[in-house]
Design a protein around this motif. Structure first.
Motif, PDB file in Angstrom:
ATOM      1  N   MET A   1       0.826  -1.214   0.000  1.00  0.00           N
ATOM      2  CA  MET A   1       0.000   0.000   0.000  1.00  0.00           C
ATOM      3  C   MET A   1       0.860   1.263   0.000  1.00  0.00           C
ATOM      4  O   MET A   1       0.632   2.215  -0.714  1.00  0.00           O
ATOM      5  N   LEU A   2       1.932   1.239   0.830  1.00  0.00           N
ATOM      6  CA  LEU A   2       2.745   2.443   0.968  1.00  0.00           C
ATOM      7  C   LEU A   2       3.514   2.781  -0.307  1.00  0.00           C
ATOM      8  O   LEU A   2       3.944   3.912  -0.492  1.00  0.00           O
ATOM      9  N   LYS A   4       2.393   3.289  -3.055  1.00  0.00           N
ATOM     10  CA  LYS A   4       1.629   4.303  -3.809  1.00  0.00           C
ATOM     11  C   LYS A   4       2.133   5.720  -3.557  1.00  0.00           C
ATOM     12  O   LYS A   4       1.971   6.607  -4.387  1.00  0.00           O
ATOM     13  N   PHE A   5       2.757   5.923  -2.357  1.00  0.00           N
ATOM     14  CA  PHE A   5       3.248   7.260  -2.036  1.00  0.00           C
ATOM     15  C   PHE A   5       4.486   7.620  -2.867  1.00  0.00           C
ATOM     16  O   PHE A   5       4.909   8.760  -2.890  1.00  0.00           O
ATOM     17  N   VAL A  10       0.473   8.362  -9.681  1.00  0.00           N
ATOM     18  CA  VAL A  10      -0.272   9.132  -8.667  1.00  0.00           C
ATOM     19  C   VAL A  10       0.314  10.536  -8.563  1.00  0.00           C
ATOM     20  O   VAL A  10      -0.408  11.541  -8.536  1.00  0.00           O
ATOM     21  N   PHE A 224       7.156  12.034   3.664  1.00  0.00           N
ATOM     22  CA  PHE A 224       8.422  12.269   2.961  1.00  0.00           C
ATOM     23  C   PHE A 224       8.551  11.614   1.598  1.00  0.00           C
ATOM     24  O   PHE A 224       9.606  11.653   0.986  1.00  0.00           O
ATOM     25  N   VAL A 227       4.736  11.793  -3.285  1.00  0.00           N
ATOM     26  CA  VAL A 227       3.276  11.990  -3.265  1.00  0.00           C
ATOM     27  C   VAL A 227       2.842  12.771  -2.017  1.00  0.00           C
ATOM     28  O   VAL A 227       1.955  13.622  -2.079  1.00  0.00           O
ATOM     29  N   GLU A 250      -1.678  15.515   6.489  1.00  0.00           N
ATOM     30  CA  GLU A 250      -1.567  14.587   5.367  1.00  0.00           C
ATOM     31  C   GLU A 250      -0.869  13.291   5.797  1.00  0.00           C
ATOM     32  O   GLU A 250      -1.118  12.223   5.250  1.00  0.00           O
ATOM     33  N   TYR A 251       0.017  13.391   6.790  1.00  0.00           N
ATOM     34  CA  TYR A 251       0.856  12.256   7.221  1.00  0.00           C
ATOM     35  C   TYR A 251       0.168  11.518   8.368  1.00  0.00           C
ATOM     36  O   TYR A 251       0.779  11.183   9.370  1.00  0.00           O
ATOM     37  N   ASN A 252      -1.138  11.264   8.186  1.00  0.00           N
ATOM     38  CA  ASN A 252      -1.905  10.703   9.303  1.00  0.00           C
ATOM     39  C   ASN A 252      -1.611   9.228   9.538  1.00  0.00           C
ATOM     40  O   ASN A 252      -2.088   8.650  10.502  1.00  0.00           O
ATOM     41  N   ARG A 253      -0.827   8.607   8.642  1.00  0.00           N
ATOM     42  CA  ARG A 253      -0.460   7.208   8.908  1.00  0.00           C
ATOM     43  C   ARG A 253       0.543   7.120  10.057  1.00  0.00           C
ATOM     44  O   ARG A 253       0.784   6.047  10.586  1.00  0.00           O
ATOM     45  N   VAL A 254       1.130   8.243  10.423  1.00  0.00           N
ATOM     46  CA  VAL A 254       2.101   8.262  11.514  1.00  0.00           C
ATOM     47  C   VAL A 254       1.758   9.313  12.591  1.00  0.00           C
ATOM     48  O   VAL A 254       1.878   9.064  13.786  1.00  0.00           O
TER      49      VAL A 254
END
Lengths: 367, 75
Positions: A1-2, A4-5, A10, A224, A227, A250-254
């Motif tokens: 999944m990651l 994609k960044f 994208v 970082f 994307v 935007e960096y809500n995964r962390v």
């Protein structure tokens, strides 16, 4: 999944959106304050891909670059005074700090004079050196923003619990939001701020929110990957166009709103805030972390505190100060790439892998 | 000093974990997190895990933006 960044398709899609949104608007200047963001921006050629009216400025995002000359020189003096008093110190610090130049040399020069200076990846390595050398004093020269202050505090907790007496630090930790506030007060103009993702991991989105309330400036906490940064830019353009003074994560995964509470508790257990000097930027109110009085036994300056002469921050003509303020890019400096290279750095911004000049040099700066 | 990288926790012994960074394993301090388990992904900065990585939220933000694209871009 990651993955994609880092996905080109994208990124391309977001870039098209940015171009569409930026059509016909006046020049927008967005500032980031993180060496790793600068690395993403320069490595991915983002400046050259953005429309001409969207500019990315690089702020004071390199803690090693802004560590005062006086502190580096004082640490070197401490090594000398201790040796005169027959106490051998093992000095540990990070690889880029080791090479930062001052008018009287660097820690690397000190090592060449026969002193025990060691590069570490982590303060945990310094702790292990102290355990292995119980008859010597280990001093960790400790630079860094909130992201590094938290590990320092975490390590101190173990050191106190274990009663490890031959380990001290020299704290030159600094806080990032006060530096941005100082730039805003000094009149550096930017329309949005890209907040450093890993500083924000510690202090949380809430650690930045007051800047939006006080100055009406939109912010985005960004990760970082290319994307992440492009999304951040797109979010800022939209906020500016709609006149919305908001902070978006935007960096809500962390990053969480409240940040890493345990890390904050450890920092505030050991440190207190004070006014502090930043190399080439002067004294910034409430921007430094000093060990609290009750923990003075952990700070090397409690035992050795030699006087040091006043020294110039930068060599003549070095633009590092303007680069750190977001007022100039490295290519505007007369030294850049000529008299100043990573092998023979003139200023601190060329040494650290987080220094804007170093990053521009490394990637050949697609402008 | 924001350079921090994600890795997978494969072992925990007290305050120290072994983290796998795509095949390379290193000791990582876990002092700054209270609820790390084997199998978690963590973000590591200067040898300390500073936060857990939430893959579900990573997916959410990309999906949210893809939705925005499809509405605005008419795709």
């Amino acid at each position: 999944m990651l993955e994609k960044f880092g996905d080109k398709a994208v990124a391309q899609k977001i870039l098209e959106k940015i171009k569409e949104e930026a059509k016909g608007i006046e020049e927008l200047r967005f500032m980031h304050v993180c060496g790793t963001h600068e690395d993403t921006v320069t490595r991915s050629g983002i400046r050259s891909l953005l429309p001409e009216n969207v500019k990315i400025m690089s702020g004071p995002g390199c803690p090693v670059c802004i560590t005062p000359v006086e502190d580096i020189v004082k640490m070197m003096e401490i090594m000398k005074v201790a040796r005169e008093e027959r106490e051998e110190i093992i000095l540990t610090t990070f690889g880029d700090m080791y090479r930062i130049p001052t008018p009287i040399g660097s820690f690397a020069d000190l090592k060449s004079q026969g002193y025990d200076v060691r590069i570490v990846y982590s303060i945990y390595d310094s702790y292990k050196i102290a355990k292995e050398n119980p008859d010597k004093l280990v001093v960790h020269f400790s630079p860094g923003f909130e992201t590094t202050a938290a590990p320092t505090a975490g390590m101190l907790e173990s050191i106190v619990e274990e009663g490890l007496e031959n380990f001290k630090i020299y704290s030159v930790h600094r806080l990032t939001p006060p530096a941005v506030e100082a730039l805003l007060n000094a009149g550096t103009v930017f329309h949005g701020l890209i907040d450093p993702g890993h500083v924000s991991t510690i202090i949380g989105v809430k650690g930045w929110a007051y800047l939006t309330e006080k100055f009406g400036i939109p912010q985005v906490v960004a990760g970082f990957e290319p994307v992440d940064v492009l999304l951040g830019i797109l979010i800022l353009i939209r906020l500016v166009k709609r006149g919305e003074a908001k902070i978006i994560n935007e960096y809500n995964r962390v990053v969480k709103w409240e940040g890493n509470v345990k890390a904050q508790e450890l920092i505030w257990k050991y440190f207190e805030v004070k006014d502090a000097k930043w190399r080439a930027l002067g004294v910034i109110p409430r921007s430094g972390l000093e060990l609290k009085k009750e923990w003075k036994e952990l700070e090397i300056r409690t035992y050795y505190n030699p006087e040091v002469p006043k020294l110039p921050d930068l060599e003549k003509g070095c633009l590092c100060g303007a680069v750190l303020r977001g007022l100039a890019l490295p290519t505007q400096c007369q030294h850049f790439g000529k008299t100043c290279t990573p092998r023979h750095p003139v200023g601190p911004c060329m040494v650290s892998y987080e220094g804007t000049c170093h990053i521009f040099y490394k990637y050949g700066a697609l402008m | 000093m924001c350079l921090a990288i994600p890795g997978k926790v494969v072992e925990i012994k007290g305050n120290v974990g072994i983290v796998d960074f795509g095949g390379i394993r290193r000791e990582v301090r876990l002092d700054l997190l209270s609820d790390v388990k084997v199998g978690d992904y963590v973000i590591v900065h200067t040898g300390f895990a500073i936060e857990k990585l939430d893959e579900r939220r990573a997916r959410e933000i990309l999906e949210a933006w893809e939705e925005v694209f499809s509405v605005i871009g008419g795709e």
